[in-house]
Design an enzyme around this catalytic site. Sequence first.
Site: not given
Ligand SMILES: Cc1ncc(COP(=O)(O)O)c(C=O)c1O
Lengths: 397, 143
Positions: A111, A188, A191, A214, A352
Amino acid sequence: MNRDDFPILSQDFVYFDNGATTLKPQCVLDKMNDYYDYHTSNIHRGDYDFAIKTNEEYDRVRSLIGQFINANPEECIYTSGTTMSINMVVFGYMKYHLQKGDEVLLNKAEHASNILPWIRLSEEIGIVIKYVPLNEDYSLSLDAIKTCVTDRTKVISLAHVTNVIGDVRDVEAIGDYCHQNHILFHVDGAQSVPHLPVDFKKCHMDFLSFSGHKMCGPTGVGVLVGRKELLKDMHPLCYGGGMNSFFEEDGSYELKDSPIRFEAGTPPVAEVIGLGKAIEYLMEIGMDKIHEHEIELKKYLLDQIQDIPNVILYNKNSQSGILSFNLDGVFAQDVSIYLNHYHIYVRAGNHCAKMLKDELKIKNTVRVSVYFYNSFEDVDRLVEALKNSKDIFKVVL
Amino acid sequence: MDANLKREIILDNYQEPFHKGLIDDTSYCKVNTSSESCIDNLDFIMKMDGDVIEDIRFDGEACAISTSVSSIFIRKLIGKTTEEAKEILNHYKNMINEKEYNADILGELNAYDEIYKQPNRKNCAMLPEEAIEKLLEELNNGE
Ligand SMILES: Cc1ncc(COP(=O)(O)O)c(C=O)c1O
């Protein structure tokens, strides 16, 4: 499972965009309202009953988080979400501990929030980013990681579960390898923490980031888990009230210990309390059960979607509740607009993960991401709509 | 314009878009256009011959609406002067935004006269217009 817990599910729609954010159960909403209705107050600074209650509730969430992902409560920092957590790791810790030429291993399925901060850091201090090649099915193996490691490799940062491919990385083996080779390991968990059991200590993680929204919690709150020894040497990105012990005219000051040191200013109190409730709620259901149900749903979906002739699948094999696909000759966004017509909510785009296009050879996909409250009927509705998509342009134009 | 005809125009231009694919030629001016609310991402290039639009081309990943709008616009605008092009762009903008406009000069672009009913697609319909307007501005200021 548990559909009755979600007031929003009384409406006629199929929610398949859980990778973006999840629905909220009544108990989480009640808990937050409870704070607003019955004991609104700030934390850390009050001697009156409401403040004491709020403090207790707020602090208790740290223990819940610790229990949930197996870390010590004082290793759990409230943040605004995964993005903030990762930025704290990169600009609060790595910036002061990495040197020019040190290597950080990422991969192209990540991401934006696990790539851009690193790119920025490379501009600032000259670290070198290397992208570990993905397997043919876009998964990431420890072997591939090993081939990229040199004696300058200082950090491996990766998603436990990626948000487009949904592959579950073997964080236990990778963490073990990092531990043995003195490589810092950031995970991270955006997910993964909401969808399967995650064990911070057992996997030798140094840092773990995730978001409340999430995982049935409210927006605006997330968590950074960091190993105690590392947090001692991490710099706050924000300075202000609550996090200092004293400061004087001569410019001297002292900061409080972790985790308070990293929580300057009034935090999202209601959201933290709501997140605590969400964690209790998930633990009650059981993370194993949640994961199992999602895998079953994906299998059920795969069995049917595979027979639809113009469907192109990108991640059949991944063991999570994420399925990315396209309809041959149709732009992903047109598919999601078409499905919206039947009140089926999916996401179209690059999600993203903008570098993944180099691997997939296509920029945009339609992503279905399930959660425990999705039913087999939800899947049936999606399949039915896709089967009838020959006339898609009659619907979307 | 009846709904079937509209759909046909849009589909034809989506499935066989006019002047899709860029060429490597430094005499063209280029802009990129994308929007927050949709995932379309388009590049446009344009070349003038004096005050007349000699060529426009586009490429990118985009939905049926923005692709077809691009195709129709390009076919319509090549050979027009800056002034003529701007007039068409203005009437089109007014149509999308539910203001007064002259349907007669828009031709096939009338296929989008009801797009305002789908707010999330208004953006898609506007992207090519914005890109072309920007190109005209850049090309006319640059000289
Ligand atoms: C793998 C991953 N990392 C980071 C994020 C970013 O999360 P947040 O927008 O809640 O900071 C997301 C969210 O879409 C994600 O799917």
